[in-house]
Design a protein around this motif. Structure first.
Motif, PDB file in Angstrom:
ATOM      1  N   ASP A  96       0.817  -1.223   0.000  1.00 57.55           N
ATOM      2  CA  ASP A  96       0.000   0.000   0.000  1.00 57.55           C
ATOM      3  C   ASP A  96       0.853   1.276   0.000  1.00 57.55           C
ATOM      4  O   ASP A  96       0.333   2.379   0.101  1.00 57.55           O
ATOM      5  CB  ASP A  96      -1.000  -0.003   1.164  1.00 57.55           C
ATOM      6  CG  ASP A  96      -0.332   0.164   2.528  1.00 57.55           C
ATOM      7  OD1 ASP A  96       0.897   0.385   2.573  1.00 57.55           O
ATOM      8  OD2 ASP A  96      -1.045   0.073   3.538  1.00 57.55           O
ATOM      9  N   GLY A  97       2.159   1.110  -0.101  1.00 52.67           N
ATOM     10  CA  GLY A  97       3.037   2.277  -0.211  1.00 52.67           C
ATOM     11  C   GLY A  97       3.676   2.713   1.091  1.00 52.67           C
ATOM     12  O   GLY A  97       4.639   3.481   1.079  1.00 52.67           O
ATOM     13  N   SER A  98       3.147   2.234   2.205  1.00 52.05           N
ATOM     14  CA  SER A  98       3.740   2.676   3.466  1.00 52.05           C
ATOM     15  C   SER A  98       5.038   1.916   3.757  1.00 52.05           C
ATOM     16  O   SER A  98       5.274   0.821   3.239  1.00 52.05           O
ATOM     17  CB  SER A  98       2.751   2.533   4.626  1.00 52.05           C
ATOM     18  OG  SER A  98       1.995   1.374   4.505  1.00 52.05           O
ATOM     19  N   THR A  99       5.870   2.523   4.566  1.00 47.71           N
ATOM     20  CA  THR A  99       7.146   1.927   4.957  1.00 47.71           C
ATOM     21  C   THR A  99       7.213   1.882   6.473  1.00 47.71           C
ATOM     22  O   THR A  99       6.849   2.845   7.136  1.00 47.71           O
ATOM     23  CB  THR A  99       8.312   2.762   4.404  1.00 47.71           C
ATOM     24  OG1 THR A  99       8.173   2.845   2.994  1.00 47.71           O
ATOM     25  CG2 THR A  99       9.657   2.126   4.718  1.00 47.71           C
ATOM     26  N   TYR A 100       7.639   0.753   7.000  1.00 49.42           N
ATOM     27  CA  TYR A 100       7.805   0.624   8.444  1.00 49.42           C
ATOM     28  C   TYR A 100       9.299   0.562   8.708  1.00 49.42           C
ATOM     29  O   TYR A 100      10.022  -0.133   8.011  1.00 49.42           O
ATOM     30  CB  TYR A 100       7.102  -0.628   8.959  1.00 49.42           C
ATOM     31  CG  TYR A 100       5.740  -0.835   8.335  1.00 49.42           C
ATOM     32  CD1 TYR A 100       4.697   0.041   8.596  1.00 49.42           C
ATOM     33  CD2 TYR A 100       5.510  -1.879   7.440  1.00 49.42           C
ATOM     34  CE1 TYR A 100       3.454  -0.120   8.000  1.00 49.42           C
ATOM     35  CE2 TYR A 100       4.285  -2.054   6.834  1.00 49.42           C
ATOM     36  CZ  TYR A 100       3.256  -1.167   7.115  1.00 49.42           C
ATOM     37  OH  TYR A 100       2.040  -1.332   6.508  1.00 49.42           O
ATOM     38  N   GLU A 101       9.753   1.296   9.719  1.00 49.76           N
ATOM     39  CA  GLU A 101      11.187   1.380   9.956  1.00 49.76           C
ATOM     40  C   GLU A 101      11.571   1.036  11.378  1.00 49.76           C
ATOM     41  O   GLU A 101      10.790   1.237  12.311  1.00 49.76           O
ATOM     42  CB  GLU A 101      11.671   2.802   9.656  1.00 49.76           C
ATOM     43  CG  GLU A 101      12.368   2.901   8.316  1.00 49.76           C
ATOM     44  CD  GLU A 101      13.058   4.243   8.123  1.00 49.76           C
ATOM     45  OE1 GLU A 101      13.376   4.540   6.971  1.00 49.76           O
ATOM     46  OE2 GLU A 101      13.267   4.982   9.108  1.00 49.76           O
ATOM     47  N   SER A 102      12.773   0.539  11.531  1.00 48.76           N
ATOM     48  CA  SER A 102      13.321   0.274  12.843  1.00 48.76           C
ATOM     49  C   SER A 102      14.813   0.575  12.779  1.00 48.76           C
ATOM     50  O   SER A 102      15.454   0.325  11.757  1.00 48.76           O
ATOM     51  CB  SER A 102      13.061  -1.199  13.190  1.00 48.76           C
ATOM     52  OG  SER A 102      13.731  -1.530  14.375  1.00 48.76           O
ATOM     53  N   LYS A 103      15.350   1.129  13.853  1.00 44.25           N
ATOM     54  CA  LYS A 103      16.773   1.477  13.872  1.00 44.25           C
ATOM     55  C   LYS A 103      17.457   0.807  15.062  1.00 44.25           C
ATOM     56  O   LYS A 103      16.819   0.522  16.064  1.00 44.25           O
ATOM     57  CB  LYS A 103      16.950   2.995  13.970  1.00 44.25           C
ATOM     58  CG  LYS A 103      16.599   3.724  12.674  1.00 44.25           C
ATOM     59  CD  LYS A 103      16.693   5.224  12.830  1.00 44.25           C
ATOM     60  CE  LYS A 103      16.146   5.971  11.645  1.00 44.25           C
ATOM     61  NZ  LYS A 103      16.967   5.928  10.442  1.00 44.25           N
ATOM     62  N   ALA A 104      18.742   0.529  14.903  1.00 45.64           N
ATOM     63  CA  ALA A 104      19.511  -0.057  16.000  1.00 45.64           C
ATOM     64  C   ALA A 104      20.953   0.419  15.906  1.00 45.64           C
ATOM     65  O   ALA A 104      21.489   0.533  14.812  1.00 45.64           O
ATOM     66  CB  ALA A 104      19.439  -1.578  15.928  1.00 45.64           C
ATOM     67  N   LYS A 105      21.534   0.681  17.064  1.00 43.90           N
ATOM     68  CA  LYS A 105      22.922   1.174  17.081  1.00 43.90           C
ATOM     69  C   LYS A 105      23.887  -0.001  17.257  1.00 43.90           C
ATOM     70  O   LYS A 105      23.573  -0.989  17.916  1.00 43.90           O
ATOM     71  CB  LYS A 105      23.108   2.158  18.225  1.00 43.90           C
ATOM     72  CG  LYS A 105      22.522   3.527  17.911  1.00 43.90           C
ATOM     73  CD  LYS A 105      23.183   4.589  18.766  1.00 43.90           C
ATOM     74  CE  LYS A 105      22.843   6.013  18.415  1.00 43.90           C
ATOM     75  NZ  LYS A 105      21.752   6.301  17.543  1.00 43.90           N
ATOM     76  N   LEU A 106      25.057   0.141  16.653  1.00 47.15           N
ATOM     77  CA  LEU A 106      26.106  -0.869  16.817  1.00 47.15           C
ATOM     78  C   LEU A 106      27.407  -0.151  17.121  1.00 47.15           C
ATOM     79  O   LEU A 106      27.778   0.798  16.429  1.00 47.15           O
ATOM     80  CB  LEU A 106      26.256  -1.684  15.526  1.00 47.15           C
ATOM     81  CG  LEU A 106      27.394  -2.715  15.539  1.00 47.15           C
ATOM     82  CD1 LEU A 106      26.992  -3.958  16.306  1.00 47.15           C
ATOM     83  CD2 LEU A 106      27.802  -3.095  14.118  1.00 47.15           C
ATOM     84  N   SER A 107      28.075  -0.579  18.196  1.00 45.30           N
ATOM     85  CA  SER A 107      29.394   0.021  18.435  1.00 45.30           C
ATOM     86  C   SER A 107      30.461  -1.038  18.219  1.00 45.30           C
ATOM     87  O   SER A 107      30.351  -2.181  18.682  1.00 45.30           O
ATOM     88  CB  SER A 107      29.460   0.650  19.832  1.00 45.30           C
ATOM     89  OG  SER A 107      29.451  -0.340  20.810  1.00 45.30           O
ATOM     90  N   VAL A 108      31.452  -0.677  17.438  1.00 48.92           N
ATOM     91  CA  VAL A 108      32.526  -1.598  17.078  1.00 48.92           C
ATOM     92  C   VAL A 108      33.792  -1.175  17.820  1.00 48.92           C
ATOM     93  O   VAL A 108      34.207  -0.019  17.760  1.00 48.92           O
ATOM     94  CB  VAL A 108      32.758  -1.578  15.547  1.00 48.92           C
ATOM     95  CG1 VAL A 108      33.963  -2.413  15.177  1.00 48.92           C
ATOM     96  CG2 VAL A 108      31.516  -2.080  14.841  1.00 48.92           C
ATOM     97  N   GLY A 109      34.360  -2.109  18.532  1.00 46.66           N
ATOM     98  CA  GLY A 109      35.560  -1.755  19.295  1.00 46.66           C
ATOM     99  C   GLY A 109      36.514  -2.927  19.404  1.00 46.66           C
ATOM    100  O   GLY A 109      36.214  -4.029  19.028  1.00 46.66           O
TER     101      GLY A 109
END
Lengths: 109, 153
Positions: A96-109
């Motif tokens: 239907d054209g909508s977009t669902y989003e999710s974000k996540a942080k990653l720390s590399v060390g």
């Protein structure tokens, strides 16, 4: 079932450089196949999530195109080779054209 | 008068019988087959013949519930900029539509592996096709026996 699809993502918060990490995603969605008929014989219109993309710092590294044969509440797991700290963006694109989003942080060390 | 009524009833019965038969046979006719999978592959890659190997296709031998069948695909590759897996397509030859999913990988993926869950209408073959960055094609095939179909019939 017209609740707004809710994405769920499992991704490690930290990783070593060059470590290959597994990412697991799930989103609640009925994935109406367009093959089913309602009680009065009418075909129920197709409404699925057709594309899933995973990006890191704005660069897409994995994409899945889904057909109606993907189960309801689609699950997708895949891998990412960690190189630097940043943020993942996961996006699900609906018919239907909508977009669902999710974000996540990653720390590399 | 009575005769006319009898004819109408007979016609009604006949129509109902044809209707029921059509309903019973329609879902069977709508299913894809091996030829439609081949046609899909031909649309994507023309006459290029895929080789065997490289792909590990993990599906259950027997699926009790056709609505949720787990599938895991892994393609052997260094996943470097020069040599990686570009795309993996998954098809089924006994569903209403041949396509299941297509995965696009990049060297940043680290590993050309993905899992998802699919619907299978009946016992059928899963066909997996991988395209490498050098243009080579590989394919793999596995059969899943489905006890209860997943097409909401």
């Amino acid at each position: 079932m017209s609740n707004k699809p809710t994405p769920r993502v499992r991704v490690p918060a930290t990783a070593k450089k060059d470590e290959v990490i597994e990412i697991k995603t799930l989103i609640s969605h009925e994935m109406e196949s367009g093959q089913r008929k309602s009680a009065d014989g009418q075909t129920i219109a197709r409404k699925i999530i057709n594309t899933f993309t995973a990006s890191f710092n704005g660069k897409t590294f994995f994409e899945a195109k889904w057909h109606p044969a993907i189960s309801a509440n689609p699950y997708q797991s895949f891998f990412y080779k960690a190189s630097e700290s940043g943020e993942f963006t996961f996006a699900w694109k609906d018919d239907d054209g909508s977009t669902y989003e999710s974000k996540a942080k990653l720390s590399v060390g | 008068m009575a005769r006319k009524a009898a004819t109408t009833r007979r016609e009604t019965l006949k129509a109902t019988a044809i209707g029921a038969f059509a309903l019973a046979i329609a879902p069977r006719l709508a299913l894809a087959d091996a030829a439609s999978v081949d046609a899909e592959i031909k649309k994507l890659y023309g006459d290029k013949k895929p080789a065997e190997g490289k792909i590990k296709l993990d599906v259950p031998q027997i699926a009790e519930n056709g609505l949720v069948v787990p599938i895991n695909v892994e393609v052997e590759s260094a996943m470097s900029a020069a040599d990686h897996v570009k795309t993996v397509h998954v098809f089924a030859d006994g569903n209403p539509l041949p396509g299941i999913a297509s995965f696009t990988f990049t060297p940043e993926s680290g590993k050309a592996a993905a899992s998802t869950r699919m619907r299978l209408a009946q016992t059928q073959n899963i066909i997996c096709l991988a395209e490498m960055s050098d243009g080579k094609l590989y394919s793999a095939k596995a059969q899943v026996k489905v006890t209860i179909g997943g097409c909401g019939g």
